[in-house]
Each structure stands twice: as C-alpha cells, then as structure tokens.
Design a protein around this motif. Structure first.
Motif, short mmCIF file in Angstrom:
data_model
loop_
_atom_site.label_atom_id
_atom_site.label_comp_id
_atom_site.label_asym_id
_atom_site.label_seq_id
_atom_site.Cartn_x
_atom_site.Cartn_y
_atom_site.Cartn_z
N MET A 52 0.84 -1.18 0.00
CA MET A 52 0.00 0.00 0.00
C MET A 52 0.89 1.24 0.00
O MET A 52 1.91 1.28 0.66
N ALA A 53 0.50 2.25 -0.73
CA ALA A 53 1.29 3.48 -0.79
C ALA A 53 1.28 4.15 0.57
O ALA A 53 0.32 4.09 1.31
N ARG A 54 2.38 4.79 0.88
CA ARG A 54 2.46 5.52 2.15
C ARG A 54 1.81 6.87 1.96
O ARG A 54 2.10 7.60 1.03
N TRP A 55 0.92 7.22 2.84
CA TRP A 55 0.26 8.54 2.77
C TRP A 55 0.97 9.46 3.73
O TRP A 55 0.45 9.92 4.72
N PHE A 56 2.24 9.69 3.39
CA PHE A 56 3.18 10.42 4.21
C PHE A 56 3.02 11.93 4.07
O PHE A 56 3.55 12.67 4.86
N ALA A 99 2.71 14.75 -4.90
CA ALA A 99 3.30 13.43 -4.78
C ALA A 99 2.93 12.61 -6.01
O ALA A 99 1.83 12.78 -6.56
N ILE A 100 3.83 11.79 -6.46
CA ILE A 100 3.55 10.80 -7.51
C ILE A 100 3.98 9.46 -6.92
O ILE A 100 5.14 9.29 -6.55
N VAL A 101 3.02 8.56 -6.77
CA VAL A 101 3.28 7.28 -6.10
C VAL A 101 2.75 6.12 -6.92
O VAL A 101 1.84 6.28 -7.72
N GLY A 102 3.34 4.97 -6.71
CA GLY A 102 2.84 3.75 -7.32
C GLY A 102 1.60 3.30 -6.57
O GLY A 102 1.65 3.08 -5.37
N ASP A 103 0.48 3.22 -7.26
CA ASP A 103 -0.77 2.81 -6.61
C ASP A 103 -1.74 2.37 -7.69
O ASP A 103 -2.07 3.14 -8.58
N GLY A 104 -2.20 1.14 -7.61
CA GLY A 104 -3.11 0.60 -8.61
C GLY A 104 -4.58 0.73 -8.25
O GLY A 104 -5.44 0.32 -9.03
N ARG A 105 -4.89 1.31 -7.07
CA ARG A 105 -6.30 1.47 -6.69
C ARG A 105 -6.99 2.47 -7.60
O ARG A 105 -6.35 3.21 -8.34
N THR A 106 -8.30 2.53 -7.51
CA THR A 106 -9.04 3.51 -8.30
C THR A 106 -8.76 4.90 -7.78
O THR A 106 -8.39 5.09 -6.61
N THR A 126 0.34 2.51 -13.57
CA THR A 126 0.65 2.09 -12.20
C THR A 126 0.96 3.23 -11.24
O THR A 126 1.30 2.99 -10.08
N HIS A 127 0.85 4.48 -11.68
CA HIS A 127 1.18 5.62 -10.82
C HIS A 127 0.06 6.66 -10.79
O HIS A 127 -0.63 6.86 -11.79
N VAL A 128 -0.03 7.29 -9.65
CA VAL A 128 -1.02 8.34 -9.42
C VAL A 128 -0.29 9.58 -8.94
O VAL A 128 0.60 9.50 -8.10
N GLY A 129 -0.68 10.72 -9.49
CA GLY A 129 -0.17 11.99 -9.01
C GLY A 129 -1.24 12.69 -8.20
O GLY A 129 -2.43 12.62 -8.53
N MET A 130 -0.83 13.33 -7.12
CA MET A 130 -1.77 14.04 -6.26
C MET A 130 -1.26 15.44 -5.99
O MET A 130 -0.07 15.64 -5.78
#
Length: 171
Positions: A1-5, A70-77, A132-136
């Motif tokens: 799971m991605a860290r929500w740091f 942040a740009i993290v690896g996360d496959g969730r919706t 495979t990546h999401v930017g927030m």
C-alpha cells in the motif's frame, strides 16, 4: 500500500499565499519521464521532502495556502485514493466535485472543507499519470484565507499538467 506520508508534513508546514508575482515554471519529479509541470509565483517556495519524496509549495505570509505534490505507485481507483487522502486528513470522504482530464489523463477533483479538526480547507486533485502511478496535488488553506490567497493557490493547482501528455486520443 502506498504511504500517505504527505499529510503530516503538510499540516505541520501550513503557510500563507499572496497575490501572484511573475510566475516560474516548475517540474516535479526532477527525474524520470512522468512528471507534473506547473507554475508558481516568484514569491512562492518549493521544497522537496527528503524522507517522502513529496514536494511542498508555499506562499508567503500567514493564513494562506500550501500545496503538496506526490507521484506514487498505486493501482487502486482514483476514487479509492481520493477517499483515503480525505480520511487521512480527518475529513469525511465525499463524491468528487468533478471528473476531468489533465493532459489527456483521467483525474478527479475534490473539495473538502474543515479537515484537520476544522482548521483547514482541502482541495485535492488525483491524476492517473500512467497505468501504475497516481499523481496528487493537495491544496490546504486556512478558512480565514483572503479570497486573493485562495485564488493564487487555486491557480497553481489549475496550472498543473502531466508530462508527457497522453497523445493516444489523436491516433
């Protein structure tokens, strides 16, 4: 799971915004193909968090905005990721205010007033930058921010583009 740091850093660093001066073009992440490209006023600062790899953008003065990228690896919706960010900030997940595209990439935009015990308003942009990546981009402002401070922070988030953009729609 991605860290929500990002959230603890963001909440600890809340700073102000001011009317925009001349803008500078920035890129986050510095290396790699996929990145956010955005504009910030010259009187804003950008700092890379060593531990998390996130970037924080701050305007000058008290009471204004702070933006965490942040740009993290996360496959969730995107909806699952948005809900997780809002919950981590102490908010109640809601449906996104709008569905949009950023540089041809799927994105959701949330507005969540009163997070962190009611002390901050949050706007959240969640973008699927690749498979495979999401930017927030998490924008936090004081409920007491002036309309000008809020508008400058909004303009920074509105300027975000994904590099490289999705060019598949033309083929």
């Amino acid at each position: 799971m991605a860290r929500w740091f990002v959230l603890p850093v963001v909440l600890a660093c809340l700073a102000g915004a001011a009317a925009p001066a001349a803008a500078k073009i920035m890129r986050f992440q510095q290396q790699g193909e996929t990145a956010f490209v955005y504009h910030i006023p010259d009187d804003w600062t950008a700092n890379r968090e060593i531990d998390s790899g996130a970037e924080t953008l701050r305007g000058p003065g008290p009471g204004g905005g702070l933006i965490a990228l942040a740009i993290v690896g996360d496959g969730r919706t995107l909806a699952d990721i948005g809900a997780s960010c809002i919950t981590s900030a102490g908010g109640t997940p809601v449906a996104p205010q709008r569905t949009l595209t950023v540089s041809g990439k799927e994105a959701l935009y949330y507005v969540e007033p009163g997070v962190s015990g009611g002390t901050l308003d949050m706007k959240l942009l969640v973008v699927r930058v690749d498979a495979t990546h999401v930017g927030m981009a998490m924008e936090l402002t004081s409920p007491h921010a002036t309309p000008e401070q809020d508008a400058v922070a909004d303009a920074v988030v509105d300027s975000i583009r994904v590099s490289p953009p999705d060019m598949s729609f033309g083929s």
